[in-house]
Each structure stands twice: as C-alpha cells, then as structure tokens.
Design an enzyme around this catalytic site. Sequence first.
Site, PDB file in Angstrom:
ATOM      1  N   ARG A 236     -44.022 -54.840 131.462  1.00 31.97           N
ATOM      2  CA  ARG A 236     -43.725 -55.543 130.212  1.00 31.97           C
ATOM      3  C   ARG A 236     -44.508 -56.855 130.171  1.00 31.97           C
ATOM      4  O   ARG A 236     -44.607 -57.556 131.192  1.00 31.97           O
ATOM      5  CB  ARG A 236     -42.223 -55.864 130.106  1.00 31.97           C
ATOM      6  CG  ARG A 236     -41.372 -54.699 129.624  1.00 31.97           C
ATOM      7  CD  ARG A 236     -41.705 -54.313 128.177  1.00 31.97           C
ATOM      8  NE  ARG A 236     -40.959 -53.167 127.688  1.00 31.97           N
ATOM      9  CZ  ARG A 236     -41.329 -51.890 127.768  1.00 31.97           C
ATOM     10  NH1 ARG A 236     -42.483 -51.570 128.342  1.00 31.97           N
ATOM     11  NH2 ARG A 236     -40.592 -50.921 127.257  1.00 31.97           N
ATOM     12  N   ASP A 260     -51.599 -53.319 130.398  1.00 28.34           N
ATOM     13  CA  ASP A 260     -51.226 -52.310 129.388  1.00 28.34           C
ATOM     14  C   ASP A 260     -50.247 -52.899 128.380  1.00 28.34           C
ATOM     15  O   ASP A 260     -50.005 -52.296 127.341  1.00 28.34           O
ATOM     16  CB  ASP A 260     -50.576 -51.111 130.098  1.00 28.34           C
ATOM     17  CG  ASP A 260     -50.256 -49.969 129.134  1.00 28.34           C
ATOM     18  OD1 ASP A 260     -51.124 -49.661 128.278  1.00 28.34           O
ATOM     19  OD2 ASP A 260     -49.156 -49.399 129.223  1.00 28.34           O
ATOM     20  N   GLU A 265     -47.221 -57.661 120.836  1.00 27.55           N
ATOM     21  CA  GLU A 265     -47.993 -56.420 120.704  1.00 27.55           C
ATOM     22  C   GLU A 265     -48.111 -56.028 119.234  1.00 27.55           C
ATOM     23  O   GLU A 265     -47.070 -55.884 118.575  1.00 27.55           O
ATOM     24  CB  GLU A 265     -47.339 -55.300 121.509  1.00 27.55           C
ATOM     25  CG  GLU A 265     -47.387 -55.588 123.009  1.00 27.55           C
ATOM     26  CD  GLU A 265     -46.851 -54.459 123.887  1.00 27.55           C
ATOM     27  OE1 GLU A 265     -46.366 -53.443 123.339  1.00 27.55           O
ATOM     28  OE2 GLU A 265     -46.903 -54.598 125.113  1.00 27.55           O
ATOM     29  N   HIS A 283     -50.765 -50.523 125.231  1.00 28.94           N
ATOM     30  CA  HIS A 283     -49.462 -49.984 125.646  1.00 28.94           C
ATOM     31  C   HIS A 283     -49.496 -48.448 125.695  1.00 28.94           C
ATOM     32  O   HIS A 283     -48.788 -47.771 124.946  1.00 28.94           O
ATOM     33  CB  HIS A 283     -48.366 -50.481 124.696  1.00 28.94           C
ATOM     34  CG  HIS A 283     -46.986 -50.417 125.302  1.00 28.94           C
ATOM     35  ND1 HIS A 283     -46.008 -51.348 125.046  1.00 28.94           N
ATOM     36  CD2 HIS A 283     -46.392 -49.531 126.161  1.00 28.94           C
ATOM     37  CE1 HIS A 283     -44.897 -51.043 125.685  1.00 28.94           C
ATOM     38  NE2 HIS A 283     -45.112 -49.924 126.378  1.00 28.94           N
ATOM     39  N   LEU A 284     -50.342 -47.940 126.597  1.00 28.09           N
ATOM     40  CA  LEU A 284     -50.557 -46.485 126.662  1.00 28.09           C
ATOM     41  C   LEU A 284     -49.835 -45.819 127.834  1.00 28.09           C
ATOM     42  O   LEU A 284     -50.019 -44.626 128.060  1.00 28.09           O
ATOM     43  CB  LEU A 284     -52.061 -46.194 126.795  1.00 28.09           C
ATOM     44  CG  LEU A 284     -52.944 -46.555 125.599  1.00 28.09           C
ATOM     45  CD1 LEU A 284     -54.396 -46.167 125.876  1.00 28.09           C
ATOM     46  CD2 LEU A 284     -52.450 -45.850 124.339  1.00 28.09           C
TER      47      LEU A 284
HETATM   48  N1  LIG Z   1     -46.408 -49.241 130.001  1.00 25.54           N
HETATM   49  C1  LIG Z   1     -45.568 -48.318 129.642  1.00 25.54           C
HETATM   50  O1  LIG Z   1     -45.798 -47.590 128.700  1.00 25.54           O
HETATM   51  C2  LIG Z   1     -44.291 -48.130 130.404  1.00 25.54           C
HETATM   52  C3  LIG Z   1     -43.769 -46.845 130.586  1.00 25.54           C
HETATM   53  C4  LIG Z   1     -42.573 -46.708 131.282  1.00 25.54           C
HETATM   54  C5  LIG Z   1     -41.914 -47.827 131.758  1.00 25.54           C
HETATM   55  N2  LIG Z   1     -42.449 -49.048 131.535  1.00 25.54           N
HETATM   56  C6  LIG Z   1     -41.803 -50.239 132.083  1.00 25.54           C
HETATM   57  O2  LIG Z   1     -42.000 -50.248 133.491  1.00 25.54           O
HETATM   58  C7  LIG Z   1     -40.966 -51.002 134.111  1.00 25.54           C
HETATM   59  C8  LIG Z   1     -40.415 -50.241 135.298  1.00 25.54           C
HETATM   60  O3  LIG Z   1     -39.853 -49.028 134.881  1.00 25.54           O
HETATM   61  P1  LIG Z   1     -39.063 -48.094 135.936  1.00 25.54           P
HETATM   62  O4  LIG Z   1     -38.749 -46.830 135.223  1.00 25.54           O
HETATM   63  O5  LIG Z   1     -39.758 -48.054 137.232  1.00 25.54           O
HETATM   64  O6  LIG Z   1     -37.731 -48.958 136.076  1.00 25.54           O
HETATM   65  P2  LIG Z   1     -36.671 -48.888 137.269  1.00 25.54           P
HETATM   66  O7  LIG Z   1     -35.411 -49.419 136.705  1.00 25.54           O
HETATM   67  O8  LIG Z   1     -36.661 -47.547 137.899  1.00 25.54           O
HETATM   68  O9  LIG Z   1     -37.257 -49.931 138.334  1.00 25.54           O
HETATM   69  C9  LIG Z   1     -37.272 -51.295 138.123  1.00 25.54           C
HETATM   70  C10 LIG Z   1     -37.070 -51.963 139.463  1.00 25.54           C
HETATM   71  O10 LIG Z   1     -37.246 -53.366 139.300  1.00 25.54           O
HETATM   72  C11 LIG Z   1     -36.379 -53.977 140.230  1.00 25.54           C
HETATM   73  N3  LIG Z   1     -36.204 -55.386 139.924  1.00 25.54           N
HETATM   74  C12 LIG Z   1     -35.318 -55.968 139.087  1.00 25.54           C
HETATM   75  N4  LIG Z   1     -35.451 -57.307 139.141  1.00 25.54           N
HETATM   76  C13 LIG Z   1     -36.450 -57.577 139.994  1.00 25.54           C
HETATM   77  C14 LIG Z   1     -37.050 -58.770 140.473  1.00 25.54           C
HETATM   78  N5  LIG Z   1     -36.632 -59.966 140.070  1.00 25.54           N
HETATM   79  N6  LIG Z   1     -38.047 -58.664 141.362  1.00 25.54           N
HETATM   80  C15 LIG Z   1     -38.478 -57.460 141.790  1.00 25.54           C
HETATM   81  N7  LIG Z   1     -37.923 -56.285 141.414  1.00 25.54           N
HETATM   82  C16 LIG Z   1     -36.932 -56.343 140.518  1.00 25.54           C
HETATM   83  C17 LIG Z   1     -35.112 -53.172 140.124  1.00 25.54           C
HETATM   84  O11 LIG Z   1     -34.278 -53.356 141.231  1.00 25.54           O
HETATM   85  C18 LIG Z   1     -35.669 -51.761 140.038  1.00 25.54           C
HETATM   86  O12 LIG Z   1     -35.738 -51.157 141.316  1.00 25.54           O
HETATM   87  C19 LIG Z   1     -39.966 -51.300 133.006  1.00 25.54           C
HETATM   88  O13 LIG Z   1     -40.220 -52.594 132.515  1.00 25.54           O
HETATM   89  C20 LIG Z   1     -40.307 -50.290 131.928  1.00 25.54           C
HETATM   90  O14 LIG Z   1     -39.919 -50.703 130.661  1.00 25.54           O
HETATM   91  C21 LIG Z   1     -43.625 -49.228 130.881  1.00 25.54           C
HETATM   92  O1  LIG Z   2     -40.557 -48.411 128.271  1.00 22.21           O
HETATM   93  C1  LIG Z   2     -41.231 -47.431 127.986  1.00 22.21           C
HETATM   94  O2  LIG Z   2     -40.766 -46.277 127.970  1.00 22.21           O
HETATM   95  C2  LIG Z   2     -42.674 -47.611 127.711  1.00 22.21           C
HETATM   96  O3  LIG Z   2     -42.992 -48.947 127.514  1.00 22.21           O
HETATM   97  C3  LIG Z   2     -43.237 -46.728 126.673  1.00 22.21           C
HETATM   98  O4  LIG Z   2     -43.075 -47.223 125.374  1.00 22.21           O
HETATM   99  P1  LIG Z   2     -43.496 -46.273 124.156  1.00 22.21           P
HETATM  100  O5  LIG Z   2     -42.493 -45.169 124.083  1.00 22.21           O
HETATM  101  O6  LIG Z   2     -43.476 -47.133 122.938  1.00 22.21           O
HETATM  102  O7  LIG Z   2     -44.858 -45.735 124.441  1.00 22.21           O
END
Ligand SMILES: NC(=O)c1ccc[n+]([C@@H]2O[C@H](COP(=O)([O-])OP(=O)(O)OC[C@H]3O[C@@H](n4cnc5c(N)ncnc54)[C@H](O)[C@@H]3O)[C@@H](O)[C@H]2O)c1
Ligand SMILES: O=C(O)[C@H](O)COP(=O)(O)O
Length: 418
Positions: A236, A260, A265, A283-284
């Site tokens: 994020r 990303d 955004e 954001h892909l």
């Molecule tokens: N770019 C994208 O399109 C995309 C896609 C999917 C997820 N995401 C994002 O990726 C991130 C991770 O997703 P995930 O499914 O692995 O989540 P998750 O909940 O499985 O893992 C997140 C981890 O972060 C840890 N955490 C919390 N606070 C913390 C801190 N202060 N320091 C270090 N670690 C800490 C938690 O304990 C947890 O293990 C989220 O922000 C999610 O929204 C982005």
């Molecule tokens: O948190 C998520 O699942 C990702 O950031 C993906 O976001 P999107 O569904 O808008 O691609």
Amino acid sequence: MAPIVIKSILISESVDPCCKKVLEENGIQVTEKLNLTKEDLISEIKNYDGLVVRSSTKVTADIINAASNLKIIGRAGTGVDNVDVDAATKHGVIVMNTPSGNTISAAELTCILITSLSRHVPQAAMSMKAGKWDRKKFMGAELFGKTLGIVGLGRIGKEVASRMQSFGMKTIGYDPITPREVTAGWGVEQMTLEELWPQCDFITVHTPLMPSTTGLLNDASFAKCKKGVRVVNCARGGIIDEDSLLRALESGQCAGAGLDVFVEEPPKNRALVDHPNVISCPHLGASTSEAQARCGQDIALQIVDMVKGKGLVGAVNAQVLASTFCQESQQWITLGEAMGAVLQSCASSKPCSQVHITTQGQQPLCGKRWGSPGLGAGRRARAAGAGRQRVPTARRPRRTPAVPAGLPRAPGPALPRW
Ligand SMILES: NC(=O)c1ccc[n+]([C@@H]2O[C@H](COP(=O)([O-])OP(=O)(O)OC[C@H]3O[C@@H](n4cnc5c(N)ncnc54)[C@H](O)[C@@H]3O)[C@@H](O)[C@H]2O)c1
Ligand SMILES: O=C(O)[C@H](O)COP(=O)(O)O
C-alpha cells in the site's frame, strides 16, 4: 446462523464476470455500474442490499450513511482500507474480503520488480524501443548471495520469500505477529527492524496500511540502510514514505525502487514515477486473469453462503458485529443506556463532558466494551426525547449498531425496544 436476505447487489468496479454469474445463479439480482462518482454512488446505493468493490471505490461513511438497505460490502480482493469498516460496523453492515485469491499474483509482481531492479530491464527495454543499443548504462548486479528484507510475513511475504530464495537470496524479515519459529520454517530469519535495515540489499514491504506501518521506511530508517539499498512496495502507498523515498533516491542512499502502489492513485505528483531509478506500475498486483477469477468467484460464493446461512467466511467485522448482538453484550448495552438516560435526566442545564464509570468485582470484557457506548447512547436518546411532550419511549439513535436482518444472535430474550 439465520440467513441474511440479499436480493440485489451493485458491482461498482471491473470484477470478473464469474462473480455476477454465481450471484445470479443463486437468485440475486446484479447491476454493474462502473466509474460512478461519489455523488452517483450516494444516490444509487439505497437501492441495493449489497455492494461489491475492488480498491478504487472509496466506501466512505457518507456512502454507508446513505445506504439504508445495505447489509454487505464485498471486497473482491485483500485490502479493505478503501472501506470505512468502523462506519459499516456501526450500521451493522458486514464487510467481507477474499484475502487469498490474489496472493500469488501480488507475490509474483513483487519478485518481478525485484529482478527488474537488479537488471534495469524496463529501462533497457525502453532504450531499445528508442533505437539505442546501450550495453554499458545498464550494468546490473546478481541477486545470488544478496540479502532481501521482508517486512510483513503474512501470505504474500511468505510467497515472496520462497521465490526469491530460489535465486539464492538470503531472506530475513520482521513481523510482530507471525512467530519466529514459523518463518524459520520458510527460511526467513526474523529480527528487529533496527537489526534488519543495515543488512539488506533489497527491502520489500507486505503489511497492511495502518498507523503503525505508515512511513515504516522513512528518512530515519533509510539512513540506517546500506547505501544503494533497493526497495519494493507492492502493498500500500505510504508504507514507504514517498517524500523520504524521493530524497533517498536523489542522494543515492536508495539505488532503485519498484512501486505498484501510491498514496494517491493515480499519483498527481509524478516525481517518483518520473525518477530514472523507479520502476512503477498502476496497481497491477492483482491484475491477472487467475487472481481476478479467484477473487470474483470467492466473493460471490462467500455472499451466497452467507445468504444461505452456511457461514461468514471472510467477514472482517463479523466478530465485532456478532458480539454486539450477543445476549451478554446486550445486557451491558441496556444497563449503559439506562444509566445514560438517568444521568441525562439529572444533568439539567449543565451538560457533563466526562463520565467515569466505576465497577466492582469481576466484570466481563464485554461489559467494559459496551457499557460506555451504551451510556452515551442512553444520554443522547434521553436528550433527543427531552423536548418532546411526555414521550414514554426514546428511539435508539441510528448511530448505535442496527441489527442487520438475520445476523447471528445468541439465543435469549429479544433486544430491548426503547
Ligand atoms: N498490489 C496489489 O495489488 C496487492 C494485492 C494483494 C494484496 N496487497 C496488499 O499487500 C499487503 C499484504 O497482503 P497479505 O495478503 O500478505 O496480508 P497478510 O494479512 O497475510 O499479511 C500482512 C502481515 O503484515 C504483518 N504486519 C502487521 N503490522 C506490521 C508491522 N508493523 N510490521 C511488520 N509486519 C506487520 C501482519 O502480522 C501480517 O503477517 C496488504 O497491504 C494488501 O492490501 C496488494
Ligand atoms: O488489496 C488488494 O487486493 C489489491 O490491492 C488489489 O486491488 P484491486 O482489486 O483493486 O486490483
């Protein structure tokens, strides 16, 4: 669990068609309206029992306030930071996500950014398209033997670790919740952030965005890193402070960044995107056909299961909602409301700004949690009723949680009606 009635759902973003198909096959009417403005959504939302979104729709408190029939907000994806979960909870609206559907895609994009940063592939490709043949400019570095710091060892962090280990990278990390023994089993040695920063050649962040993770990488932490560290953010915008990152890139403290996600955004400030050592994507992370199919199907099936009373998989606020409506909590809310009403009646013209509640003996946790809000609600209810002529009952204010039709409730006496 008693079923929740969902007859109509609005999908406000590009969600895989299987979502609509599954919902319709189960008797739910689906309307797709993309690119709605906030005002459009505020006027539309009252017509639906459910809303399905991705990350672009900002489901703010004023949208939720206007959603008189809303019972569920389904997030076809992981992050629910675009949804005001507190406002939803106050209105008894369930917020549900599909956290594992796009894990692999987000992890793969992270690894692609790490590998691209090490060999300048996007910049080299652009220079080829510009008709150049520049072999000196794009000298890279091997990943083999380098150290990758993974901050956030959840679903995505774990998948990134195993993939980058196959390049011969040493993986270290930090997570306040995932136990050290668990990550040691995936080959990730955990340590404090203070210990981690100076060891890393690459750092990738995989935490949710929340106060404790906002600006995790900032001027102070960049200063503790190796000169020339490369960083990746596929989680994020804001976890790596954008101004600090720009300063670190300009000074050479940071040799490259793969981004990303952005605080805003699309980002209006293009300084990072335009920096020659930044590789960026719009954001892909979840934008693969496989991730979208999984998330679209998962959210539809989870909603259908909820409607059929089979379960509440993926509901991020279910625990709070369920405890609000359990018999034990209700007793405390009722007591709080009654105390608030008495207090308000006694307060006469002088309003009190603070109320201290002292309890004796063993009080269950939910008493502490619900006694104060109940008291506030009781005072407001009494205050609202005070101007009326001999009103025998005060209405429960709308800001106290409304009971969504059929939400699981512990057996026992019915909720008190004021
Ligand atoms: N770019 C994208 O399109 C995309 C896609 C999917 C997820 N995401 C994002 O990726 C991130 C991770 O997703 P995930 O499914 O692995 O989540 P998750 O909940 O499985 O893992 C997140 C981890 O972060 C840890 N955490 C919390 N606070 C913390 C801190 N202060 N320091 C270090 N670690 C800490 C938690 O304990 C947890 O293990 C989220 O922000 C999610 O929204 C982005
Ligand atoms: O948190 C998520 O699942 C990702 O950031 C993906 O976001 P999107 O569904 O808008 O691609």
